[in-house]
Design a protein around this motif. Sequence first.
Motif: not given
Lengths: 552, 213
Positions: A415-428
């Motif tokens: 879940x953390x990895x998924x959250x990291x990916x999602x957050x990275x997407x938003x930040x990008x």
Amino acid sequence: MVGVAYDDWSLRGVERRRPGRSVAGRRDEVLAAGAVELDGGVVEHGEIVDVERFAAALRSLWQQAGFATRRVVLGLDARAAVIRRVELPALPPAEMAQAAAYDIGELLSYPVEEALVSAVELDAGGRTDGSAIQVVILAVRQGAVVDLGRAARLAGLHPAATELVPAALVAAIGADRGLAPGSLGVVVELGAGSTGVVVHDRGGLLFSRVITAGLGTGAASLSDELEMELALLAGYAGGSAGSAPGGSTRVPGLATVVEGVRRTLHYYITELDDRPLDRIVLCGAQSGVGGLALELAETFPDAAVLRHEQPAWPAAGGDPHAYDDAASVALFGAAGRPDLRRFDLVPAPERARRSTRSRLAVGAAVTVALAPLLVADASLRWAERGETARESAVAEAHVVDLQGELATFQDAQARQAEADRASARVEALRLDDYGLPTVVRRMAEAMPADTFLVSLRVQRSRTGEAPTGWSGPPPPGVFNATGVAGSLNGVGRWLDGVQTLPLVSGLWLSQSAHGPYGPSEQVAEVFTVDGAITDRAEPVAVPPPAAEVQAP
Amino acid sequence: MTPRAVVELAGPPLAALALWFGVGWLPPAMSGDGERLVRAEAERAGLLAEVAAARELPAAAGPAEERLSAAAAAVPAEPQISEFVRLVGQLATASGAAVDQMSPLTVSSDTDAEATAQLPPGTSSITLSIGTRGTYEALMGFLDQLRHQPRLVVVDLIDLTADENDAGTLVANLEVRIFTTAALVNLPAPVDPAPDAPVDAAAGAPDGTGGAP
């Protein structure tokens, strides 16, 4: 314990209280005694001929005497045995038995293979040197011992042992007490139809002979057999048959008996053992015949002649001396004489049975000794198994818990990895936002009081799009503003204000016209400005601070 | 010693040993509990190491669920255009601005080379045109609120023009991009709303394809 003795005419039994360790010197109590006559043809020459009838006689004896026990010591008649004293080389026991059998075989009237041979080493006067020993060999027809035991078992008795009557007599009546060292003792058993002569050395049987002549009815005259024996013995004794010393004739047959005893002992002393006679003990039913002791004392002047003392006797037991043999068998068989070496009268089948019982007993003893160890070992193993099973269950349960914990961790990490990916997407995506509304606001704020914008177009630049006069890579954004100012001075101030904005660059005043503007036709400066937006108008949002993953 | 004697002598102890072997030794030895224990201990040791290693991992940036929720709100899994239309109407009303028209213009995916900007993997963008009017403050307030609500909105174009018929009123044409993780291929053609028609926040294309009231 009941002792049983027999001859060709009668069967006798005596029940004695179980004595102590030592037989000699004890006046053990006699509990019961009894005797039955034997029909002709049941026993002949000391050997049982008819086992069934002998068993019946035993049953009759038990009924008559009322013995309280069925344990019996069987006394084997002396006439069934052949005894010989020889000198043999010192050999191992097995070879000694073979040598004894070979030596005595020539005296037997049956094949030596059918004999039960037993050899006893003499401790007194035994070893003459280091290589030879004095032994007394006993041979009994094995069938006689087997038949005796079989008859007892047929009668429902429990044979405890089989003892040779002469051996029992010398051991049980205390004939060896006080015997002078280096001398011989004699026991004379006087029956109605036979007389037994036993020579011993402090209780150890040396020689035994039964004279077929007694002091009872029908034995007053010498039988033909005895006549022949005495004739043979005469050659050793230097006398003639029938010439009784002393010439006593007060009791019929007395002289005959005394002569038989004299010649027997003379033969023994002359041919076999030259030690002096120290004592002669009389026993048996006829041992109290008047003149007998005197006759023997006169015949053997160097020996003391005694009559055997009887133990305590039940009032209704009859003449106790008639039971001397049976009483001796009972006492000797029951108590034994640890100081005396015995003849082994166990027949081969019985020996095999005893060996079997002995081995089974040893095996059972080993088993019993082993059993606690095995049980303890098995108990420990089962306990260890239980403990291991419990530990296994605990470990497996812990494994399940750990698997669950690990799965939870892995889920959390996923879940953390998924959250990291999602957050990275938003930040990008946020990085692609140049904050154009803020650009508009900044430009508006830079507007002087006499100036206002008619239109303002701020946009993210398309591919290759650049403001007028722009050189270099296309900027992230461009803008185009059309404004109205009261004068050129106002236009200049606006441009100055916008130019100071750090995110704006490449301002290009593409037009500025002086003339009437708007419905009121007011004269103003209408200008148009292009420019590039080179930077973000807002800082990129900082991600929230890291928080630790909470362990489940 | 004969075989029979050996049997008689050794039989009972051997029988006892056989009994011990069959009852006391064999069942515990064959139970497999020892192997189970060894396996379980080995597995437990491995799991303990894995759990310890998992506990040693660097801490993540914030609670995963909150971050996922925020990310899902910013870039939803579905286009949710109808929800966005309602949101625009609500924000405009709240800001004192009016929405004249709104329509989707283009759809881009992360593999689209013609996209306005490179998109992260697994992301699609929807570019919408919004026509609004209002005072400068109302329009700027509308833009601020539009950019600071949970769903990520990137404004790519602001075209402000003074309304010649109404002093103090500005007409603004906006191009904004919203994003989704849905794989979008084609959207229906834009539907232009009637000029000056107010946007009904409650009315939107329920199928998420956008549109005007």
